[in-house]
Design a protein around this motif. Structure first.
Motif, PDB file in Angstrom:
ATOM      1  N   THR A 110      27.363 -14.831  31.361  1.00  9.88           N
ATOM      2  CA  THR A 110      28.277 -14.115  30.470  1.00  9.88           C
ATOM      3  C   THR A 110      28.538 -14.990  29.255  1.00  9.88           C
ATOM      4  O   THR A 110      28.939 -16.143  29.388  1.00  9.88           O
ATOM      5  CB  THR A 110      29.599 -13.799  31.184  1.00  9.88           C
ATOM      6  N   LYS A 126      22.145 -11.130  19.031  1.00  3.74           N
ATOM      7  CA  LYS A 126      21.274 -10.072  19.546  1.00  3.74           C
ATOM      8  C   LYS A 126      20.326 -10.614  20.605  1.00  3.74           C
ATOM      9  O   LYS A 126      20.055  -9.948  21.617  1.00  3.74           O
ATOM     10  CB  LYS A 126      20.472  -9.449  18.394  1.00  3.74           C
ATOM     11  N   VAL A 129      21.857 -10.865  24.132  1.00  3.58           N
ATOM     12  CA  VAL A 129      21.905  -9.583  24.833  1.00  3.58           C
ATOM     13  C   VAL A 129      20.508  -9.111  25.218  1.00  3.58           C
ATOM     14  O   VAL A 129      20.284  -8.602  26.327  1.00  3.58           O
ATOM     15  CB  VAL A 129      22.623  -8.536  23.958  1.00  3.58           C
ATOM     16  N   GLU A 134      25.371 -10.909  29.405  1.00  6.41           N
ATOM     17  CA  GLU A 134      26.534 -10.113  29.024  1.00  6.41           C
ATOM     18  C   GLU A 134      27.196 -10.678  27.771  1.00  6.41           C
ATOM     19  O   GLU A 134      27.388 -11.890  27.655  1.00  6.41           O
ATOM     20  CB  GLU A 134      27.563 -10.108  30.167  1.00  6.41           C
ATOM     21  N   ALA A 135      27.565  -9.793  26.856  1.00 11.37           N
ATOM     22  CA  ALA A 135      28.366 -10.179  25.702  1.00 11.37           C
ATOM     23  C   ALA A 135      29.810  -9.804  25.983  1.00 11.37           C
ATOM     24  O   ALA A 135      30.137  -8.617  26.112  1.00 11.37           O
ATOM     25  CB  ALA A 135      27.867  -9.475  24.442  1.00 11.37           C
ATOM     26  N   THR A 168      25.042  -6.341  18.249  1.00  6.52           N
ATOM     27  CA  THR A 168      24.190  -6.391  19.449  1.00  6.52           C
ATOM     28  C   THR A 168      23.987  -5.043  20.123  1.00  6.52           C
ATOM     29  O   THR A 168      23.072  -4.891  20.938  1.00  6.52           O
ATOM     30  CB  THR A 168      24.785  -7.346  20.491  1.00  6.52           C
ATOM     31  N   PHE A 170      26.075  -3.972  22.267  1.00  5.60           N
ATOM     32  CA  PHE A 170      26.716  -4.138  23.575  1.00  5.60           C
ATOM     33  C   PHE A 170      28.224  -3.915  23.435  1.00  5.60           C
ATOM     34  O   PHE A 170      28.859  -4.475  22.546  1.00  5.60           O
ATOM     35  CB  PHE A 170      26.455  -5.552  24.107  1.00  5.60           C
TER      36      PHE A 170
END
Length: 316
Positions: A110, A126, A129, A134-135, A168, A170
């Motif tokens: 993470t 980017k 991810v 995990e972002a 990203t 995300f």
């Protein structure tokens, strides 16, 4: 908590009755009571011990003259240029090196991302991810969050989330405040913004659930014990000392995990954990862990999901 109350209640009975006939009393209690043993718990997915790795993406988002290994004696009105290069190392060398290491080890982590760091280094954000990590949100910048009024803090958190999302793709569901120092409104704001968990808690060695706005919210505990910014920068540990401490933590938690759900957390910061010596230490540590049966490495969003859907998760 109930088992602890039972323990107190039952030991009180033993204390009173046992004085009359101690041998018979203890024999009888041993047949009918298991208050000396905590209830057995396990991970829903069958893991014996879950390891959670954090990779802080902060470099580039720090203010001028932020804390660094250099003496804090820069004169007022001047920028500490050498200190800035220490932070630059985090995105130029640190995170790329760590990403390669995670790939070699086959683990996902993470990454807690500061919004301004993401905007200054979008390609690196980017890539994190794209490599399957995990972002998670880490504020828009390094501002002191706990002093902010409700709406100001809400914007501060949302701006960081939006930066991550726009760069990203995300959507962050986890949050980490600067130095864990959230304010009285933070959890309500996180629930309102659709977050699932936060990590600003070091009170347990397993995830648990709290109620925020009358809804379940997961806590995935963080660590100060296996944290490079605390041990390497704060206490001047050598790399060997860091590695030894983390191994000892793992060994104890692995032993406990035979009968109890356990989570081990390890934290690396871009400009510290991404140095060659620390990446080598991380590689040695994780390969050591991987030799043990039942150890799994999970992102914090995965841990939160397991906790939220497991009826045996601790509730506070």
């Amino acid at each position: 908590m109930s088992s602890r109350r039972n323990f107190i209640k039952q030991t009180g009975i033993i204390g009173m009755v046992g004085m009359m006939n101690p041998i018979d009393t203890f024999a009888e209690v041993s047949k009918t009571s298991s208050f000396l043993s905590p209830p057995k718990t396990k991970w829903a997915d069958g893991s014996r011990l879950v390891v959670s790795i954090s990779m802080q993406f902060e470099a580039g988002g720090q203010p001028d003259n932020a804390e660094s290994p250099f003496p804090q004696n820069i004169q007022k009105g001047y920028i500490d240029l050498p200190a800035a290069t220490w932070y630059n190392y985090g995105y130029k060398e640190g995170i790329p090196r760590m990403l390669d290491n995670w790939d070699k080890l086959g683990v996902k982590v993470t990454s807690h991302m500061v919004g301004t760091a993401v905007l200054k280094n979008p390609e690196l954000a980017k890539e994190i991810v794209q490599r399957g990590h995990e972002a998670a949100a880490h504020g828009m910048n390094w501002s002191t969050q706990y002093t902010m009024p409700y709406e100001e803090e809400k914007k501060f958190i949302k701006d960081g989330v939006d930066a991550i999302k726009n760069v990203t793709g995300f959507t962050a569901v986890g949050y980490n405040a600067n130095w864990l120092r959230r304010g009285p409104n933070t959890l309500n704001i996180l629930q309102e913004l659709g977050f699932k968990y936060h990590i600003d808690d070091i009170s347990r060695d397993e995830p648990f659930i709290i109620q925020v706005k009358n809804k379940d919210f997961a806590v995935v505990p963080y660590t100060l014990r296996c944290n490079d910014i605390v041990l390497i920068e704060g206490k001047n540990f050598s790399v060997d000392q860091f590695l030894q401490q983390a191994k000892m933590e793992f060994d104890q938690l692995y032993a406990e995990s035979e009968t109890q759900r356990r989570q081990m957390s390890v934290s690396f910061h871009d400009r510290i954990g991404g140095t060659p010596q620390m990446v080598k230490a991380a590689n040695d540590l994780i390969r050591y862990m991987q030799q043990h049966k039942g150890v799994s490495f999970k992102r914090k969003d995965e841990i939160a999901e397991i906790a939220l859907h497991d009826k045996t998760t601790i509730r506070e």
